[in-house]
Design a protein around this motif. Sequence first.
Motif, mmCIF file in Angstrom:
data_model
loop_
_atom_site.group_PDB
_atom_site.id
_atom_site.type_symbol
_atom_site.label_atom_id
_atom_site.label_comp_id
_atom_site.label_asym_id
_atom_site.label_seq_id
_atom_site.Cartn_x
_atom_site.Cartn_y
_atom_site.Cartn_z
ATOM 1 N N PRO A 107 0.984 -1.166 0.193
ATOM 2 C CA PRO A 107 -0.061 0.138 0.170
ATOM 3 C C PRO A 107 0.997 1.236 0.052
ATOM 4 C CG PRO A 107 -0.825 -1.599 1.620
ATOM 5 C CD PRO A 107 0.481 -2.148 1.054
ATOM 6 N N SER A 108 2.279 1.190 0.492
ATOM 7 C CA SER A 108 3.046 2.491 0.322
ATOM 8 C C SER A 108 3.530 2.363 -0.929
ATOM 9 C CB SER A 108 3.901 2.173 1.225
ATOM 10 O OG SER A 108 3.572 2.212 2.657
ATOM 11 N N SER A 109 3.627 1.658 -1.899
ATOM 12 C CA SER A 109 3.983 1.630 -3.367
ATOM 13 C C SER A 109 3.181 2.895 -4.046
ATOM 14 C CB SER A 109 4.107 0.531 -3.881
ATOM 15 O OG SER A 109 4.741 -0.419 -3.133
ATOM 16 N N LEU A 110 3.781 3.609 -4.987
ATOM 17 C CA LEU A 110 2.995 4.753 -5.636
ATOM 18 C C LEU A 110 2.422 4.217 -6.668
ATOM 19 C CD1 LEU A 110 5.291 7.756 -4.729
ATOM 20 C CD2 LEU A 110 3.152 6.944 -3.571
ATOM 21 N N TYR A 111 2.979 3.363 -7.547
ATOM 22 C CA TYR A 111 2.367 2.905 -8.781
ATOM 23 C C TYR A 111 0.684 2.263 -8.489
ATOM 24 C CZ TYR A 111 4.671 -0.934 -6.668
ATOM 25 O OH TYR A 111 5.236 -2.198 -5.989
ATOM 26 N N GLU A 112 0.067 2.131 -9.366
ATOM 27 C CA GLU A 112 -1.237 1.600 -9.607
ATOM 28 C C GLU A 112 -1.521 0.480 -8.657
ATOM 29 O OE1 GLU A 112 -3.909 3.399 -10.478
ATOM 30 O OE2 GLU A 112 -5.363 1.785 -10.227
ATOM 31 N N PHE A 113 -0.863 -0.495 -8.805
ATOM 32 C CA PHE A 113 -0.860 -1.677 -8.029
ATOM 33 C C PHE A 113 -0.785 -1.691 -6.560
ATOM 34 C CE2 PHE A 113 0.496 -6.289 -7.133
ATOM 35 C CZ PHE A 113 -0.670 -7.105 -7.595
ATOM 36 N N GLY A 114 0.305 -0.886 -6.065
ATOM 37 C CA GLY A 114 0.119 -0.571 -4.568
ATOM 38 C C GLY A 114 -0.855 0.101 -4.370
ATOM 39 N N GLN A 115 -1.289 1.241 -4.998
ATOM 40 C CA GLN A 115 -2.605 2.078 -4.874
ATOM 41 C C GLN A 115 -3.965 1.260 -4.575
ATOM 42 O OE1 GLN A 115 -2.362 5.397 -3.390
ATOM 43 N NE2 GLN A 115 -0.477 4.331 -3.360
ATOM 44 N N GLN A 116 -3.757 0.130 -5.567
ATOM 45 C CA GLN A 116 -5.021 -0.730 -5.261
ATOM 46 C C GLN A 116 -5.200 -1.313 -3.774
ATOM 47 O OE1 GLN A 116 -4.978 -3.512 -8.371
ATOM 48 N NE2 GLN A 116 -5.336 -2.052 -9.820
ATOM 49 N N ALA A 117 -3.920 -1.567 -3.485
ATOM 50 C CA ALA A 117 -4.025 -2.404 -2.017
ATOM 51 C C ALA A 117 -4.182 -1.294 -1.057
ATOM 52 C CB ALA A 117 -2.395 -2.793 -1.767
ATOM 53 N N LYS A 118 -3.817 0.079 -1.349
ATOM 54 C CA LYS A 118 -4.117 1.085 -0.506
ATOM 55 C C LYS A 118 -5.462 1.341 -0.198
ATOM 56 C CE LYS A 118 -3.072 4.956 1.716
ATOM 57 N NZ LYS A 118 -2.756 5.139 2.975
ATOM 58 N N GLU A 119 -6.152 1.262 -1.512
ATOM 59 C CA GLU A 119 -7.556 1.594 -1.492
ATOM 60 C C GLU A 119 -8.316 0.446 -0.841
ATOM 61 O OE1 GLU A 119 -11.374 2.683 -1.394
ATOM 62 O OE2 GLU A 119 -9.556 4.075 -1.708
ATOM 63 N N ILE A 120 -7.972 -0.883 -0.844
ATOM 64 C CA ILE A 120 -8.637 -2.032 0.021
ATOM 65 C C ILE A 120 -8.486 -1.786 1.547
ATOM 66 C CG2 ILE A 120 -8.236 -4.504 0.649
ATOM 67 C CD1 ILE A 120 -7.408 -4.736 -2.548
ATOM 68 N N LEU A 121 -7.317 -1.338 1.750
ATOM 69 C CA LEU A 121 -6.934 -0.950 3.241
ATOM 70 C C LEU A 121 -7.970 0.267 3.794
ATOM 71 C CD1 LEU A 121 -4.782 -1.609 5.548
ATOM 72 C CD2 LEU A 121 -3.580 0.251 4.457
ATOM 73 N N GLU A 122 -8.204 1.148 2.798
ATOM 74 C CA GLU A 122 -8.886 2.507 3.251
ATOM 75 C C GLU A 122 -10.335 1.988 3.314
ATOM 76 O OE1 GLU A 122 -7.482 4.519 4.993
ATOM 77 O OE2 GLU A 122 -5.625 3.557 4.155
ATOM 78 N N ALA A 123 -10.820 0.966 2.377
ATOM 79 C CA ALA A 123 -12.210 0.675 2.220
ATOM 80 C C ALA A 123 -12.402 -0.022 3.735
ATOM 81 C CB ALA A 123 -12.426 -0.169 1.116
ATOM 82 N N ARG A 160 2.098 3.114 13.794
ATOM 83 C CA ARG A 160 2.139 1.509 13.785
ATOM 84 C C ARG A 160 2.925 1.223 12.442
ATOM 85 N NH1 ARG A 160 1.959 -3.929 12.489
ATOM 86 N NH2 ARG A 160 1.404 -5.080 14.228
ATOM 87 N N ALA A 161 4.129 1.077 12.559
ATOM 88 C CA ALA A 161 5.125 0.617 11.333
ATOM 89 C C ALA A 161 5.043 -0.720 11.081
ATOM 90 C CB ALA A 161 6.489 1.092 11.634
ATOM 91 N N GLY A 162 5.281 -0.881 9.940
ATOM 92 C CA GLY A 162 5.232 -2.329 9.307
ATOM 93 C C GLY A 162 4.178 -2.366 8.275
ATOM 94 N N THR A 163 4.644 -3.133 7.007
ATOM 95 C CA THR A 163 3.717 -3.196 5.841
ATOM 96 C C THR A 163 2.266 -3.704 6.413
ATOM 97 O OG1 THR A 163 5.782 -3.441 4.338
ATOM 98 C CG2 THR A 163 3.801 -4.155 3.582
ATOM 99 N N GLU A 164 1.366 -3.282 5.973
ATOM 100 C CA GLU A 164 0.087 -3.716 6.574
ATOM 101 C C GLU A 164 -0.549 -5.116 5.809
ATOM 102 O OE1 GLU A 164 0.803 -0.918 4.574
ATOM 103 O OE2 GLU A 164 -0.036 0.755 5.464
ATOM 104 N N ASN A 165 -1.017 -5.702 6.793
ATOM 105 C CA ASN A 165 -1.645 -7.069 6.432
ATOM 106 C C ASN A 165 -2.987 -7.097 5.481
ATOM 107 O OD1 ASN A 165 -2.653 -9.863 6.493
ATOM 108 N ND2 ASN A 165 -2.915 -9.874 8.661
#
Length: 394
Positions: free
Chosen positions: A31-47, A233-238
Amino acid sequence: MIYADNAATTKMSDAAIEIMIKHMKENYGNPSSLYEFGQQAKEILEAARRDVAGIINAKPEEIYFTSGGSEADNQAILSAAELGKKQGKKHIISSAFEHHAVLHTLEKLKKQGFDITLLDVHEDGLIRPEEVAAAIREDTCLVTIMYANNEIGTIQPIKEIGAICREKKVIFHTDAVQAIGHVPVNVQEENIDMLSSSGHKFHGPKGTGFLYVKKGIALANLIEGGSQERGKRAGTENVPGIAAMAEALKEICDNMVENTAHIQAVRDKIISGLAEIPHSVLNGDAVKRLPGNINFCFEGIEGESLLLLLDDKGIQASSGSACTSGSLDPSHVLLAIGRVHDVAHGSLRLSLGEDITETDANYIIKSVKEVVEHLRSFSPVWRDLTTGKAKHLI
Ligand SMILES: *Cc1c(COP(=O)(O)O)cnc(C)c1O
């Protein structure tokens, strides 16, 4: 097999498993990656964050994902302590029957010079709000009282305690691990400043959870590193786990009314059945308790033996007494409500799931009656009680 230990952990729901697998396969981006694939994960997290927030009437930015209930409890309490210390306030109020994630964190703070007041729990398994009010001092920085107890299932007067803390301007944290998904929780209406929750107690995955923190309260980090969870809370999100947790929570909350009606009816049937066993006692208030919680003490027997024999009959349950480092300690919860050691040792907790049936209930009642009778038939303690050598306590 009848799984009646849902307070220990629950089976993941099919919908949660499906979502989890889907995201593991398809959305493995960071989710911290700026490209689209990372941002998709970010959107799942935020949803997931929006879903969870909506369910407890919080704002998404007030939700921090953690590895579970223990981490959330630790972070909430240590954060409030740090804030208190800065203001010269080093008094914390809690209760004697909290989960060890709370009690052990408080013990750590005690060693650092904090003054800890553990309120008595009454025999009905309830905390009295007026006793919380009376315990609050000028230097109180935190009140932490669990929403529902994990052993005896009693539901605390959270709204009233919250109102007292709000009025006295003291942070109020509640360990709501047993409550979320099982009873309606509303952080705004109930004046809750911080709340801990765990995914695996409501059919989500183990190792997932969240901490709600009211806006304006500064959280301290337990884990340093990247800037995930707004730097708290550091650490790549699950991501798959968090999405599955949110799915499980939505599902259980959508069905809460029907679930409660069903489980509560089965619970009360089992309670009535087990109450017929002579010299038994239901632990905790019969009404202000979680829909699926049953907790009894039976005189003259050992809870551990009871569990093993029930296991032989295909029933998975739990006893308060935990075999720690070779010594058999009775449950601190049962001691807190005033059960003496001998009585506390003979405890049984059944925590029902949504799929429990009337047939299961009949089988449980029959099996527990048989096993208690069997264990008593060769118990020296029971012999002393029946021959009048010792006095019945319940
Ligand atoms: C299970 C439980 C916890 C711990 O949650 P984990 O996710 O297992 O760390 C904390 N408090 C209560 C009341 C619990 O029942």
